[in-house]
Scaffold this motif. Structure first.
Motif, PDB file in Angstrom:
ATOM      1  N   THR A 126     -29.515 -11.942  34.979  1.00 28.04           N
ATOM      2  CA  THR A 126     -29.240 -11.350  36.281  1.00 28.04           C
ATOM      3  C   THR A 126     -29.022 -12.436  37.319  1.00 28.04           C
ATOM      4  O   THR A 126     -28.093 -12.375  38.108  1.00 28.04           O
ATOM      5  CB  THR A 126     -30.430 -10.470  36.707  1.00 28.04           C
ATOM      6  OG1 THR A 126     -30.734  -9.594  35.629  1.00 28.04           O
ATOM      7  CG2 THR A 126     -30.092  -9.657  37.929  1.00 28.04           C
ATOM      8  N   ASN A 127     -29.889 -13.431  37.296  1.00 28.60           N
ATOM      9  CA  ASN A 127     -29.839 -14.484  38.309  1.00 28.60           C
ATOM     10  C   ASN A 127     -29.725 -15.850  37.635  1.00 28.60           C
ATOM     11  O   ASN A 127     -30.042 -16.013  36.459  1.00 28.60           O
ATOM     12  CB  ASN A 127     -31.111 -14.478  39.156  1.00 28.60           C
ATOM     13  CG  ASN A 127     -31.228 -13.211  39.983  1.00 28.60           C
ATOM     14  OD1 ASN A 127     -30.213 -12.625  40.382  1.00 28.60           O
ATOM     15  ND2 ASN A 127     -32.449 -12.777  40.217  1.00 28.60           N
ATOM     16  N   ARG A 128     -29.305 -16.800  38.432  1.00 29.03           N
ATOM     17  CA  ARG A 128     -29.384 -18.193  37.986  1.00 29.03           C
ATOM     18  C   ARG A 128     -30.127 -18.992  39.051  1.00 29.03           C
ATOM     19  O   ARG A 128     -30.273 -18.528  40.190  1.00 29.03           O
ATOM     20  CB  ARG A 128     -28.002 -18.781  37.707  1.00 29.03           C
ATOM     21  CG  ARG A 128     -27.082 -18.815  38.868  1.00 29.03           C
ATOM     22  CD  ARG A 128     -25.704 -19.335  38.475  1.00 29.03           C
ATOM     23  NE  ARG A 128     -24.733 -18.889  39.435  1.00 29.03           N
ATOM     24  CZ  ARG A 128     -24.536 -19.453  40.628  1.00 29.03           C
ATOM     25  NH1 ARG A 128     -25.266 -20.495  41.000  1.00 29.03           N
ATOM     26  NH2 ARG A 128     -23.653 -18.969  41.466  1.00 29.03           N
TER      27      ARG A 128
ATOM     28  N   GLN B 294     -31.985 -16.395  34.406  1.00 26.22           N
ATOM     29  CA  GLN B 294     -33.123 -15.491  34.560  1.00 26.22           C
ATOM     30  C   GLN B 294     -32.769 -14.084  34.068  1.00 26.22           C
ATOM     31  O   GLN B 294     -31.829 -13.466  34.548  1.00 26.22           O
ATOM     32  CB  GLN B 294     -33.526 -15.427  36.036  1.00 26.22           C
ATOM     33  CG  GLN B 294     -34.866 -14.751  36.262  1.00 26.22           C
ATOM     34  CD  GLN B 294     -35.253 -14.719  37.726  1.00 26.22           C
ATOM     35  OE1 GLN B 294     -34.394 -14.701  38.600  1.00 26.22           O
ATOM     36  NE2 GLN B 294     -36.545 -14.690  38.007  1.00 26.22           N
TER      37      GLN B 294
END
Lengths: 295, 773
Positions: free
Chosen positions: B671-673, B689
């Motif tokens: 979803t995230n970095r 992440q």
């Protein structure tokens, strides 16, 4: 024989279909990622003789344009075991020696002394998001290399010319009945380029008679100059490094389960680690009868 | 539980009140090969009573005293045979049925193909015929019964081209896969792309998705019971095939005509022969990396002997390995895995009403990795070995009432991640791993009674037990099924089954891999437990030509096990500390329309289903998975449609096709970095992440395949050429989605991040030549 004819027809059709199916099996797609809460991310390593410094940023949706959001309005302190409070000010710099960016740092005269093993306490409060990060770390004993040697692939084979490659073998002491966590880095520093060729996180589980032995594959050339670093740190840092690497490896692996990040700090993502390490430089030499690293 | 036992007792009591009867019993065989036929309907229309042959081709039927009767023997793919009998005593009637490619005057051709589906209480069962396995198009033209089963409702594959089996929301380790009664622990080759079953050697396939008969136990979600051919006891016969991936050869012959026979069947792939030639051609190319050798093979061997009219002996075995190896002067890597099974079976008829099968069974699955590098060697192995003794009795109380009961004892020997590291100088000498010795027991009884012409009830009870290192577990596993025949062509059914599973597959991957570890229940790991209720209706349409069925099910699964985040399953002597416990549940409905008669046959199935898992138990101090929230397993699929059509154009040509459509798999995407510069001296990487397990759906999956078969009749026997096309319209179905970091090569700066979808197989034509003489 009639089936010879059918076989020929079939084969022709098959081959035609095979070539018609252009093998562009990969394509770009649009994906809407869900909006999630932003987290603070800190990366702070205490290195002997270096100023106290860290990189503080935030997570960002994966498909956003490159870069990560800066966090310029935070209160950052590191407290030593003697109670000294070191304030880190927002002052972004690029450390050209390591090629790392830091946006919070202490005064130049405030440097880390590894003789003071700690504990050290990190506190970060972001005034904009009102988020708080805390963490703690200590210096662990340096674990020195006990042996560094190399062996060329043709040592017991037909002698090769200059193309023969060498492996590097290291040994170090392992304290029994204690969980130790290490990271071995080997960088090839030929000419002015520096390339990390080995980066291995491991737990001292495979020791024999209190000694860990590790070997690379045959990958180094004659006259290669290598810098070997053996880091020794705590479990939280180890878990963070491992989970970050594993999570990155999941991306693109159809068999892997997702790996959540095991943060090394409270209140956000990141790591706060005191880095105890032994570092040696060697030159791989084929003619050397009894190769041994220079300390 | 008391109610169940009372019901069984009452049924037994009722049945003892009966008039004088004789028993007609015997074996039903294939007239051409002498093979026992399983599931043949034996029917007396005048008395409206009947039965079916059991797993060994034996039947027994109580017939009220009457001067003459006519017994009909009906079986799909065979001509119906009728036998007029003058009953003055018990009679043994052994019957040979002619395959329907021959015409004999004394036989009738009208067969009600689906009468067993309407008459029996059994729900959730799928069967396959040899013809279906060999005709339905599959990838690379490699006939594979599991890939055909995946086209049945309620059965899903793990992914494109996979031979995985995910039944009604169950996991890959929750299938009891039996090959001639021996448990097969890993039923696939090539990391799951092909199953271990050689289609030439297989005789009968039953897949139970619910309403599990009480003789089966030990797995939660399905039973796949595969029986192998026994061998032609009439004449020498050879069957084989040459395909794109592998070649097969089967030889069968009588040892003593009509009394004893054997069958030997083998299959081997030839990837390695091709890759070796490529390696040889590139020997002088320094930039070329040699391709490792890979191949797999299977050998099936079976023999039988009729010791007397009442005693028969069978011996069968399977041996299969996948072999992956890479060797050069300084580096040797061998990785092989596979199953071995052996079964010795003795059938004894005590009297026409009491039949006994005694089996002694050996099963083994293991993998081994051997790696020698310079002065170091490393090997690791895991496996499980079973020694199994099983008794199964069939007892006929009367024409409307039969019992099946038996017992089973299994000794399991587990080797869990046994690893050794050594060096020539002795300075590296390290070993780890565990061995476990466990015992499993089962006692069962199954009571099948026609209460009236409309009601039929099948009640069963299995009592299971498991012991590992002094830790005992017991389980009561009631199985109940009832049928109400609302009309001659309409049955309503309902069932309940409780199952215990005492061995589990420990895996940290999203797909079943050969290195997954079978692990026994112990004081930490409680046995898995499931309950499944199902209800449905079956109706015959179009004068009995079509079967339409609809089933609803709900399944609860307790004591599910997964690994904590970051768990290490290799070189870990404390695997018990890595577990996270949870539960699962699944529910759905399946609609199935099938036609088995005529030139055009096939089926269409639709499944609407949900499967969930939740691992929120942190009692052993391991954090929950997915923050303790329920999540969809990867193989959860909301909608699933399968269409299979087989059309015999004439004696020479057959064409078949299938179409599948399914909701995309549930997968995890980052979803995230975040920034991870790494420690000084190490390379930075993009922090990734994952916030939710399997929170994203792949695009919908659909695909059509075709198969064209041309039969030839040369003087030496029969042959056929099969041309199959997988993924006819060349759809790029998503196999994998990943996020790519696009970097400017000149500046080495990241330009952007892209989501990319990777397909595995484009349109794939294949050709196979089969022969028989």
């Amino acid at each position: 024989m009639p089936y010879k004819k059918y076989f020929l027809y079939s084969f022709t059709i098959m081959m035609s279909l095979f070539y018609l199916s252009a093998c562009d099996l990969e394509r770009e797609i649009d994906i809407d990622l869900p909006e999630t809460e932003v987290e603070l991310v800190v990366e702070c390593y205490l290195e002997d003789g270096q100023p106290y410094r860290l990189a503080l940023s935030q997570t960002v949706s994966f498909l956003e344009p490159p870069g990560v959001p800066d966090v310029p309005n935070a209160e950052v302190t590191i407290t030593t075991s003697s109670g000294e409070i070191i304030e880190l000010e927002y002052d972004p710099i690029l450390d050209e020696a390591t090629d790392k960016i830091y946006n919070y740092r202490s005064r130049d005269d405030q440097v880390v002394d590894a003789n003071n093993i700690g504990p050290y306490f990190l506190r970060i409060f972001d005034r904009d998001t009102e988020k708080l990060i805390t963490a703690q770390t200590s210096f662990l004993p340096v674990v020195p290399f006990e042996e560094i040697s190399w062996e060329f692939e043709d040592v017991n084979q037909e002698i090769k010319d200059d193309s023969a490659l060498a492996l590097v073998l290291i040994r170090h002491f392992e304290e029994p009945d204690v969980d130790n966590y290490y990271r071995l880095l080997i960088s090839n520093i030929n000419d002015e380029d520096e390339e990390v060729t080995v980066d291995f996180n491991y737990q001292g589980l495979l020791a024999t008679d209190n000694e860990v032995t590790l070997s690379t594959i045959y990958q180094f050339k004659n006259e290669d100059t290598l810098r070997l670093s053996l880091y020794h740190f705590d479990e939280r840092a180890f878990d963070y490094f491992n989970s970050v690497e594993d999570a990155a490896d999941v991306n693109g692996n159809p068999f892997a389960q997702p790996v959540p990040i095991q943060s090394g700090v409270e209140g956000g993502l990141g790591v706060f680690a005191a880095l105890a390490f032994d570092r040696r430089t060697i030159v791989i030499q084929k003619e050397e009868d009894d190769p041994q690293a220079d300390p | 539980m008391k109610q169940i036992l009372t019901l069984v007792f009452c049924c037994t009591l009722l049945s003892s009140v009966a008039q004088e009867k004789y028993t007609v019993s015997g074996y039903v065989k294939d007239a051409k090969s002498g093979e026992d036929l399983i599931g043949v309907t034996v029917w007396l229309p005048s008395l409206k009573i009947g039965t079916v042959t059991n797993a060994y081709g034996y039947y027994a039927l109580d017939v009220p005293v009457k001067d003459t009767i006519t017994v009909y023997y009906r079986y799909l793919g065979y001509l119906t045979t009728k036998r007029p009998l003058r009953l003055q005593s018990n009679q043994v009637v052994n019957v040979s049925l002619q395959p329907d490619d021959q015409t004999l005057e004394e036989v009738e051709i009208t067969v009600d193909k689906f009468e067993e589906e309407i008459n029996s209480t059994q729900m959730g069962r799928s069967t396959l015929s040899q013809k279906e396995i060999k005709t339905v198009p599959v990838i690379f033209g490699e006939a594979d019964l599991i890939k055909v089963l995946q086209l049945k409702p309620g059965v899903k594959s793990g992914g494109e081209g996979s031979s995985g089996l995910y039944v009604r929301g169950g996991g890959p380790d929750q299938n009891l896969i039996l090959l001639d009664e021996a448990v097969v622990y890993n039923a696939s080759h090539l990391f799951g792309f092909f199953s271990i079953f050689n289609s030439d050697a297989v005789k009968n396939i039953d897949l139970y998705k619910s309403d599990f008969p009480a003789q089966y136990g030990g797995r939660l979600s399905s039973v796949l019971d595969v029986k192998l051919n026994e061998g032609n006891n009439k004449k020498f016969s050879t069957t084989g095939g040459i395909g794109l991936i592998s070649s097969r050869l089967t030889v069968e012959a009588p040892i003593v005509k009509d009394k004893s026979s054997f069958i030997l069947s083998g299959r081997r792939t030839y990837f390695d022969l091709i890759t070796r030639q490529i390696n040889r051609a590139n020997e002088d190319n320094e930039d070329f990396n040699p391709i490792p050798d890979y191949f797999f093979y299977d050998i099936n061997l079976k023999a039988n002997y009729d010791l007397s009219e009442k005693d028969r002996l069978f011996v069968s075995g399977y041996f299969g390995r996948d072999v992956f190896k890479f060797n050069d002067d300084n580096f040797n890597f061998d990785f092989d895995w596979g199953n071995t099974t052996a079964t010795v079976r003795w059938n004894h008829v005590f009297n026409p009403k009491l039949f006994l099968n005694t089996s002694v069974i050996f099963s083994d699955y293991n993998y081994q990795i051997n790696n020698a590098f310079s002065a170091f060697s490393f090997n690791i192995t895991s496996g499980v070995q079973d020694f199994n003794l099983k008794l199964d009795f069939d007892y006929l109380l009367n024409e409307n009432h039969s019992l099946r009961f038996g017992a089973q004892a299994v000794n399991h020997q587990f080797v869990v991640s046994r690893a050794n590291f050594n060096s020539d100088d002795g300075r590296v000498d390290f070993s780890s791993g565990d061995n476990f010795n466990a015992n499993e027991f089962g006692l069962y009884i199954n009571d099948d009674i026609n209460v009236s012409t409309r009601w039929r009830v099948n009640t069963g009870l299995r009592i299971s037990g498991f012991e590992n290192d002094g830790q005992w577990y017991y389980g009561l596993e009631p199985r109940i099924a009832a049928r109400y025949k609302a009309a001659n062509n309409l049955s309503l059914k309902a069932s309940f089954a409780q199952m215990y599973q005492y061995v589990q597959l420990i895996t940290n991957s999203a797909a079943a891999l050969p290195t997954d570890i079978w692990y026994p229940s112990n004081e930490v790991l409680e046995p898995q437990l499931s309950q499944q209720v199902s209800a449905g209706a079956s109706i015959l349409l179009g004068d009995g030509k079509y079967l339409l069925s609809n089933e609803y099910y709900y399944k609860w699964m307790q004591n599910q096990v997964d690994l904590r985040d970051g768990a290490q399953i290799f070189i870990n002597d404390n695997l018990d500390e890595e577990f996270v416990f949870g539960r699962g549940w699944s529910y759905g409905t399946e609609v199935y329309l099938e036609k088995k008669e005529g030139r055009t046959t096939g089926w269409i199935g639709y499944t609407l289903s949900w499967a969930r898992r939740q691992f929120a138990d942190s009692s052993n101090n391991n954090g929950p998975i997915n923050n303790g929230e329920a999540f969809f397993p990867r193989y959860d699929r909301r909608h699933d449609i399968s269409l299979v059509i087989i059309h015999q154009i004439n004696d020479k040509w057959t064409v078949s096709g299938n179409f599948v459509y399914g909701t995309g798999n549930a997968v995890s995407l980052p979803t995230n970095r975040f920034l991870f510069q790494n420690i000084p001296g190490a390379e930075p990487i993009t922090g990734t992440q994952y916030l939710e397990r399997n929170g994203y759906r792949m695009p919908e999956y659909h695909r059509a395949d075709l198969n064209l078969i041309r039969k030839f009749k040369p003087r030496w026997g029969e042959s056929e050429l099969a041309i199959s096309i997988y993924n006819v319209y060349n759809r790029r179905n998503a196999y994998l989605i990943y996020f790519d970091e696009i970097v400017n090569e000149a500046t080495e700066e990241t330009v952007r991040f892209e989501a990319k979808q990777v397909a595995l197989f484009p349109i794939l034509p294949a050709i196979t030549w089969n022969f028989k003489f």
